[in-house]
Design a protein around this motif. Structure first.
Motif, short mmCIF file in Angstrom:
data_model
loop_
_atom_site.label_atom_id
_atom_site.label_comp_id
_atom_site.label_asym_id
_atom_site.label_seq_id
_atom_site.Cartn_x
_atom_site.Cartn_y
_atom_site.Cartn_z
N LYS A 1 0.70 -1.27 -0.15
CA LYS A 1 -0.07 -0.09 0.12
C LYS A 1 0.78 1.12 0.26
CE LYS A 1 -1.20 2.86 3.33
NZ LYS A 1 -0.38 3.83 4.18
N HIS A 2 0.37 2.21 -0.72
CA HIS A 2 1.07 3.46 -0.51
C HIS A 2 0.32 4.44 -0.27
CE1 HIS A 2 5.09 5.58 -0.93
NE2 HIS A 2 4.24 6.64 -1.41
N SER A 3 0.58 5.74 0.63
CA SER A 3 -0.32 6.82 0.79
C SER A 3 0.28 7.95 0.16
CB SER A 3 -0.62 6.88 2.32
OG SER A 3 -0.65 8.53 2.47
N THR A 4 -0.22 8.92 -0.41
CA THR A 4 0.04 10.18 -0.95
C THR A 4 0.57 11.17 0.37
OG1 THR A 4 -2.03 11.20 -1.09
CG2 THR A 4 -1.09 10.03 -3.27
N GLY A 5 0.36 10.90 1.52
CA GLY A 5 0.88 11.62 2.57
C GLY A 5 -0.20 12.57 3.00
N GLY B 1 9.80 12.11 6.08
CA GLY B 1 8.92 13.13 6.14
C GLY B 1 9.14 13.96 4.74
N LEU B 2 7.97 14.16 4.23
CA LEU B 2 8.08 15.25 3.02
C LEU B 2 6.87 16.41 3.19
CD1 LEU B 2 9.12 15.38 0.05
CD2 LEU B 2 6.78 14.40 -0.68
N GLY B 3 7.71 17.77 3.44
CA GLY B 3 7.03 18.92 3.62
C GLY B 3 6.30 18.66 5.06
N SER C 1 4.70 9.84 -10.34
CA SER C 1 5.72 9.15 -11.05
C SER C 1 6.59 8.75 -10.00
CB SER C 1 6.54 9.90 -12.20
OG SER C 1 6.99 11.24 -11.43
N SER C 2 6.89 9.55 -8.97
CA SER C 2 7.65 9.51 -7.63
C SER C 2 7.08 8.08 -6.96
CB SER C 2 7.71 10.54 -6.86
OG SER C 2 7.86 10.10 -5.36
N ILE C 3 5.75 7.94 -7.00
CA ILE C 3 5.24 6.96 -6.11
C ILE C 3 5.49 5.72 -6.87
CG2 ILE C 3 3.09 5.73 -5.08
CD1 ILE C 3 2.36 8.47 -4.07
N SER D 1 7.03 4.87 -9.57
CA SER D 1 8.36 4.27 -9.85
C SER D 1 9.12 3.37 -8.88
CB SER D 1 9.44 5.56 -10.39
OG SER D 1 9.47 6.06 -9.25
N LYS D 2 8.86 3.63 -7.64
CA LYS D 2 9.15 2.86 -6.49
C LYS D 2 8.38 1.65 -6.40
CE LYS D 2 8.84 6.36 -3.74
NZ LYS D 2 9.01 7.72 -3.30
N LYS D 3 7.20 1.75 -6.59
CA LYS D 3 6.27 0.62 -6.29
C LYS D 3 6.67 -0.66 -7.49
CE LYS D 3 5.23 1.95 -2.53
NZ LYS D 3 5.41 1.05 -1.21
N ALA E 1 -3.66 17.49 2.75
CA ALA E 1 -3.00 16.87 1.60
C ALA E 1 -2.27 17.57 0.65
CB ALA E 1 -4.20 15.69 0.93
N PHE E 2 -1.46 17.07 0.04
CA PHE E 2 -0.94 17.51 -1.06
C PHE E 2 -1.99 18.03 -2.15
CE2 PHE E 2 3.00 15.11 0.16
CZ PHE E 2 3.60 16.22 0.98
N MET E 3 -3.00 17.11 -2.28
CA MET E 3 -3.88 17.47 -3.37
C MET E 3 -5.01 17.97 -2.47
SD MET E 3 -2.93 16.61 -6.47
CE MET E 3 -1.57 17.37 -6.09
N1 URA Z 1 4.96 10.10 -1.72
C1 URA Z 1 6.01 9.69 -2.47
O1 URA Z 1 6.57 8.82 -2.46
N2 URA Z 1 6.45 10.62 -3.42
C2 URA Z 1 5.48 11.88 -3.48
O2 URA Z 1 6.07 12.61 -4.44
C3 URA Z 1 4.56 11.97 -2.52
C4 URA Z 1 4.18 11.32 -1.47
#
Ligand code: URA
Length: 442
Positions: A98-102, A130-132, A199-201, A203-205, A223-225
């Motif tokens: 699972k991945h969350s956009t944060g 952490g991002l932002g 693309s960030s999420i 590419s990793k997944k 949220a970012f969005m």
């Molecule tokens: N999570 C990520 O991996 N990348 C982003 O750009 C935002 C949330």
């Protein structure tokens, strides 16, 4: 697990085939990047030929001008090709991730990974920092004494067989282009862009090699969005990228107008996750954890799982203990406590009808739970404990939130961002329960 190396070889051609300034100008002027430009710029950035300042300019141009779907797909593939690909096919269990956009207070991965693993499905969770204003899963888990985020591929594979779940840092070989770009976006105001997040999420997944992926796409103030239409677009873009890559991908669109649960900050969120794993915890955290667990299990072929029972009867907690101790964490050690705590109090009576996730998230970040420079250490005990959440009745003088930090000089700026985050209505006002899962996109 096998890994295959692709893409950047670390050697540079005698003459680079493109000029980065031309690539930046193309996007700055609103045109689509050519496939060759995308492949080259990602590879050259990974090799260090494209400088950080140049990538920052390109990221800002993408932020402002956007990208077509075909450009996003190509950019994602170029980031995958910048490193190795993992393969879990040798595992004896199916994999689901699972991945969350944060978001703010988004500690869902902590109870979710062991919960899903308790059903015999492997969860390889490669997480970030952490991002932002949003917290990072690795920063949270590092609040547990002894826990380590860096595992070799062999350690990861062994732990997936033994404990069923792993939450660790993506190795330096996995999508290295994203690793650099993620850190750069964090400090250049270029996080909130659909092409860059998708693309960030993805590419990793995709490079991680999971067979199934459930995305938690957040929308609302924290949220970012912020805008629901943008969040839907992000969800659709990611589902399409995953499906095209052969990964069973589903997205839940979830509410992030208010913080999830009652804590934002690393150690504080671990404590709250433990409450959920012990069969309690805030209703919104339990609801979202269970909804995501059902999706993840369904995608792995485990249908109609009674996930609530696995939280209530201790199976998920057993998985948590196995997962944390396999990574050196002392599951019985006390969590760190902040040196300084200050209360924010209500100035009038009322019912909380709104709580601004952004105000809380920025406060936690300013208290020391997040970083403002790459590589900066975060405070394990810093953050915000919410005493009055949506629907709660307060009297003037009641505590709305407790602010925790080791460095009290951070307090005034944190108070500045959190003050005014509560919306109160007249005492007795009825507040409709918040709907956490807003939609499912497949
Ligand atoms: N999570 C990520 O991996 N990348 C982003 O750009 C935002 C949330």
């Amino acid at each position: 697990m096998t890994t295959a190396s692709a893409g950047s070889t670390g050697t540079s051609p005698a003459v680079e085939p493109f000029d980065v300034v031309d690539v930046i100008r193309t996007k700055r002027d609103g045109q689509a990047l050519a496939d060759g430009q995308i492949d080259w710029v990602i590879d050259a950035y990974t090799r260090g030929v494209v400088a950080e300042q140049q990538m920052a300019a390109l990221a800002m141009a993408i932020f402002l001008r956007g990208m077509e779907r075909s450009e996003i797909a190509r950019w994602t593939n170029a980031m995958i090709a910048s490193g190795e690909r993992m393969d879990f096919q040798a595992l004896s269990k199916p994999t689901t991730d699972k991945h969350s956009t944060g978001g703010v207070g988004d500690k869902i991965t902590l109870p979710l990974a062991p919960l899903v693993a308790s059903f015999g499905v492997a969860v390889p969770q490669l997480s970030g920092r952490g991002l932002g204003h949003t917290g990072g899963t690795l920063d949270k888990l590092e609040a547990i004494p002894g826990w380590r985020a860096d595992l070799s591929n062999a350690e990861m594979m062994a732990q997936l067989e033994s404990a069923g779940a792993v939450i660790c840092a993506a190795g330096s070989g996995l999508a290295p282009a994203d690793k650099k770009l993620y850190a750069l976006r964090d400090i250049t105001g270029t996080v909130e862009a659909i092409p860059l997040i998708a693309s960030s999420i993805m590419s990793k997944k995709i490079a991680e090699g999971t067979a199934a992926l459930t995305l938690d796409v957040k929308t609302g103030a924290g949220a970012f969005m912020k805008d629901e239409a943008d969040a839907r677009e992000l969800a659709r873009t990611m589902v399409e990228l995953g499906t095209d890559a052969g990964v069973h991908t589903v997205a839940l669109l979830t509410d992030m107008s208010a913080p999830l649960g009652r804590t934002a900050g690393n150690g504080l969120e671990v404590r709250e996750s433990l409450e959920v794993l012990a069969g309690g915890g805030p209703a919104d955290i339990v609801e979202l954890t269970c909804a995501l667990a059902r999706e993840m299990l369904d995608a792995a072929g485990v249908h109609d799982a009674d996930v609530e029972a696995a939280l209530a009867d201790g199976r998920a907690m057993d998985s948590w203990r196995a997962m944390i101790s396999a990574q050196g964490g002392d599951v019985d050690a006390p969590l760190p406590v902040a040196k300084h705590v200050e209360d924010l109090r209500a100035t009038e009576d009322g019912v909380v009808t709104g709580l601004d996730a952004m105000g809380v998230g920025v406060a936690a970040w300013r208290l020391g739970a997040g970083r403002s420079r790459p590589g900066e250490a975060v405070q394990a005990a810093a953050g915000v404990e919410i005493e009055a959440h949506i629907g709660d009745e307060v009297k003037a003088g009641d505590v709305l939130a407790r602010l925790h930090t080791d460095t009290p000089e951070r307090m005034p700026r944190a108070l500045e961002s959190i003050d005014g985050s509560w919306t109160l209505a007249a005492p007795g006002t009825t507040v409709r329960a918040r709907k956490i899962v807003m939609d499912r996109i497949a």
